[in-house]
Design a protein around this motif. Structure first.
Motif, PDB file in Angstrom:
ATOM      1  N   GLN A 188      44.303  75.815   5.565  1.00 20.04           N
ATOM      2  CA  GLN A 188      43.576  75.592   6.811  1.00 20.04           C
ATOM      3  C   GLN A 188      44.456  75.940   8.006  1.00 20.04           C
ATOM      4  O   GLN A 188      43.970  76.466   9.010  1.00 20.04           O
ATOM      5  CB  GLN A 188      43.100  74.140   6.900  1.00 20.04           C
ATOM      6  CG  GLN A 188      42.287  73.820   8.163  1.00 20.04           C
ATOM      7  CD  GLN A 188      41.018  74.632   8.277  1.00 20.04           C
ATOM      8  OE1 GLN A 188      40.400  74.967   7.269  1.00 20.04           O
ATOM      9  NE2 GLN A 188      40.614  74.949   9.493  1.00 20.04           N
TER      10      GLN A 188
ATOM     11  N   VAL B 195      44.202  79.588   8.347  1.00 23.72           N
ATOM     12  CA  VAL B 195      42.914  79.972   8.933  1.00 23.72           C
ATOM     13  C   VAL B 195      42.930  79.744  10.435  1.00 23.72           C
ATOM     14  O   VAL B 195      42.520  80.605  11.227  1.00 23.72           O
ATOM     15  CB  VAL B 195      41.760  79.182   8.276  1.00 23.72           C
ATOM     16  CG1 VAL B 195      40.454  79.424   9.030  1.00 23.72           C
ATOM     17  CG2 VAL B 195      41.596  79.583   6.818  1.00 23.72           C
ATOM     18  N   GLU B 196      43.407  78.575  10.860  1.00 26.91           N
ATOM     19  CA  GLU B 196      43.430  78.240  12.292  1.00 26.91           C
ATOM     20  C   GLU B 196      44.336  79.169  13.078  1.00 26.91           C
ATOM     21  O   GLU B 196      44.081  79.441  14.261  1.00 26.91           O
ATOM     22  CB  GLU B 196      43.885  76.788  12.465  1.00 26.91           C
ATOM     23  CG  GLU B 196      42.865  75.763  11.951  1.00 26.91           C
ATOM     24  CD  GLU B 196      43.418  74.355  11.946  1.00 26.91           C
ATOM     25  OE1 GLU B 196      44.637  74.192  12.203  1.00 26.91           O
ATOM     26  OE2 GLU B 196      42.639  73.415  11.708  1.00 26.91           O
ATOM     27  N   SER B 197      45.397  79.663  12.425  1.00 22.83           N
ATOM     28  CA  SER B 197      46.314  80.577  13.121  1.00 22.83           C
ATOM     29  C   SER B 197      45.853  82.025  13.032  1.00 22.83           C
ATOM     30  O   SER B 197      46.509  82.917  13.574  1.00 22.83           O
ATOM     31  CB  SER B 197      47.722  80.449  12.528  1.00 22.83           C
ATOM     32  OG  SER B 197      47.739  80.851  11.167  1.00 22.83           O
ATOM     33  N   GLY B 198      44.735  82.267  12.347  1.00 20.42           N
ATOM     34  CA  GLY B 198      44.194  83.615  12.249  1.00 20.42           C
ATOM     35  C   GLY B 198      44.856  84.483  11.207  1.00 20.42           C
ATOM     36  O   GLY B 198      44.603  85.686  11.140  1.00 20.42           O
ATOM     37  N   ARG B 199      45.695  83.888  10.361  1.00 23.22           N
ATOM     38  CA  ARG B 199      46.403  84.691   9.362  1.00 23.22           C
ATOM     39  C   ARG B 199      45.514  85.085   8.194  1.00 23.22           C
ATOM     40  O   ARG B 199      45.725  86.129   7.584  1.00 23.22           O
ATOM     41  CB  ARG B 199      47.633  83.932   8.851  1.00 23.22           C
ATOM     42  CG  ARG B 199      48.751  83.804   9.878  1.00 23.22           C
ATOM     43  CD  ARG B 199      49.956  83.097   9.253  1.00 23.22           C
ATOM     44  NE  ARG B 199      51.112  83.137  10.128  1.00 23.22           N
ATOM     45  CZ  ARG B 199      51.394  82.193  11.024  1.00 23.22           C
ATOM     46  NH1 ARG B 199      50.588  81.148  11.128  1.00 23.22           N
ATOM     47  NH2 ARG B 199      52.454  82.289  11.794  1.00 23.22           N
TER      48      ARG B 199
ATOM     49  N   THR C 189      41.241  84.561   6.448  1.00 27.69           N
ATOM     50  CA  THR C 189      39.858  84.186   6.709  1.00 27.69           C
ATOM     51  C   THR C 189      39.491  82.988   5.836  1.00 27.69           C
ATOM     52  O   THR C 189      40.159  82.697   4.842  1.00 27.69           O
ATOM     53  CB  THR C 189      38.911  85.343   6.376  1.00 27.69           C
ATOM     54  OG1 THR C 189      38.952  85.591   4.951  1.00 27.69           O
ATOM     55  CG2 THR C 189      39.320  86.614   7.125  1.00 27.69           C
TER      56      THR C 189
END
Length: 415
Positions: free
Chosen positions: A138, A141-145, A147
């Motif tokens: 998660q 995901v939050e850091s955009g690394r 999907t």
């Protein structure tokens, strides 16, 4: 399994796990799901102890803020009780549990959450995830690394960054207050549901099955239909115009409903492995036991660096695969074109009979033939049937055969 008029709780061991390490509590004012962590180290013990301790906070509260404080205190107390249990039973070192709990106060709802179990709100046909998973993936995901789709199959998806247990004396707990509306459906579940059944399918079930028990049973069945590699626990609460007290006898499901045992046979420790093809589409392999890793910057940086290296390897492999595929396609096109140039046919060019090299077909705007030789035979000098044949093209078996066809046409034209 237990049922009360507007709520339902179901817990199932799943098709692979040897024991149920989930616990659920369906109370008068308070509802919770706990997913034990640690496998043979006592995940079932952890979730049961936490659920039974937190259930003591099931009482009416004057304000939702009071309920939030009570839930938070109950989770902290459960965390301390788990640490004491590990001190007395060293074989349980490393055990822990997630907890997602709600308490209804009139038309408001208090929430306390830690781990990767989830709380959803289904309102007016829309499903919203209220809680945030405390997992490594998660964070990515939050850091955009990565999907959300990549997170579902990430090799580190079992790494929890926050849990209750003997791992952190002062765990950080997410809390909040939300409004309630008649007709809302609130869903609490372990990742045995959310990890294997899509949000779209969950919304479809909640939107089409009217009774809480029927919808809860169907959600568990959906997980089973997808292979149910993990324990699955579902609590569903339908919101009506009442003050929130159910008036029914509170019940536990899962490991909290069983007598507490600290003896774990080796046979119960090892999850049964089934072939990959029998499992669900969201996670293609049997789940690893969830485990806690501290939220230290060093460890998180190490995981991120490892994930970065994995991403680089994946991109290199993808690039090599694309390059090889492009080479293969180019080679196939080249060989295919060379093959077409070994063929000849007779047709018309600028009103005269001509020999063409290639085949009569085209690929879009690209013709697979070109004029090889234009003869002096005018198309209008040919008899009608031969003129039609030439205009429709006459295939030749070789260049020599094409010249023979032209000779016959020339004779027919009187040249």
């Amino acid at each position: 399994m237990a049922t009360i008029p507007t709520s339902a709780a179901v817990s199932h061991v799943g098709k692979i796990r040897a024991s149920n390490q989930d616990s659920g509590y369906l109370g008068r004012h308070l509802f919770l799901v706990a997913d034990g962590m640690g496998g043979h180290a006592g995940g079932d013990v952890a979730s049961a102890i936490a659920a039974q301790r937190i259930a003591e906070a099931d009482q009416p509260y004057p304000t939702p803020e009071d309920a939030v404080m009570a839930l938070q205190s109950a989770l902290v107390a459960a965390n301390g009780l788990l640490a004491e249990t590990v001190f007395e039973h060293n074989e349980l070192t490393g055990m822990g549990t997630t907890v997602s709990a709600i308490a209804r106060v009139g038309d408001r709802l208090a929430v306390a959450h830690i781990g990767d179990s989830r709380i959803y709100r289904f309102r007016a046909g829309e499903l919203d995830q209220i809680t945030t998973d405390h997992t490594f993936v998660q964070r990515l995901v939050e850091s955009g690394r990565i999907t959300p789709e990549e997170a579902a199959v990430h090799p580190r998806r079992a790494v929890l960054m926050r849990v209750l247990g003997d791992v952190d004396a002062s765990p950080e707990i997410d809390t909040g207050v939300f409004d309630l509306r008649p007709g809302d459906r609130w869903l609490l579940c372990s990742d045995g549901l959310s990890g294997y059944v899509s949000d779209e399918k969950i919304a479809q079930v909640l939107g089409t099955i009217r009774t809480a028990q029927g919808a809860a049973d169907r959600l568990v069945k959906e997980s089973l239909d997808h292979g149910a590699p993990d324990n699955v626990t579902v609590l569903l609460i339908d919101i009506d115009d009442s003050d929130g007290a159910s008036g029914a006898t509170p019940v536990f499901v899962g490991s909290a409903a069983q007598p507490l045992s600290f003896d774990h046979e080796e046979s119960a420790r090892r999850p049964i492995r089934l072939p990959t093809l029998l499992l669900h589409p969201l996670k293609p392999t049997p789940p690893d036991d969830a485990h806690f890793e501290p939220e230290s910057e060093g460890y998180l940086d190490e995981l991120i660096e490892e994930d970065r290296r994995r991403a680089i390897r994946r991109r290199v492999l993808w690039g090599v695969s694309v390059a090889l595929a492009a080479i293969a396609i180019a080679l196939a096109v080249f060989l295919g074109y060379r093959w077409t140039q070994t063929h000849y046919f007779v047709g018309v060019s600028d009103g005269r009979v001509a020999i063409f090299q290639g085949v009569q077909q085209s690929i879009g705007p690209i013709s697979l033939s070109q004029v090889y030789q234009t003869t002096s035979v005018a198309i209008e000098d040919l008899p009608e049937y031969q003129r039609t044949a030439v205009m429709n093209t006459i295939s030749a078996t070789s260049l020599r055969d094409a010249h023979d066809i032209v000779d016959r046409l020339s004779a027919a034209a009187g040249d």
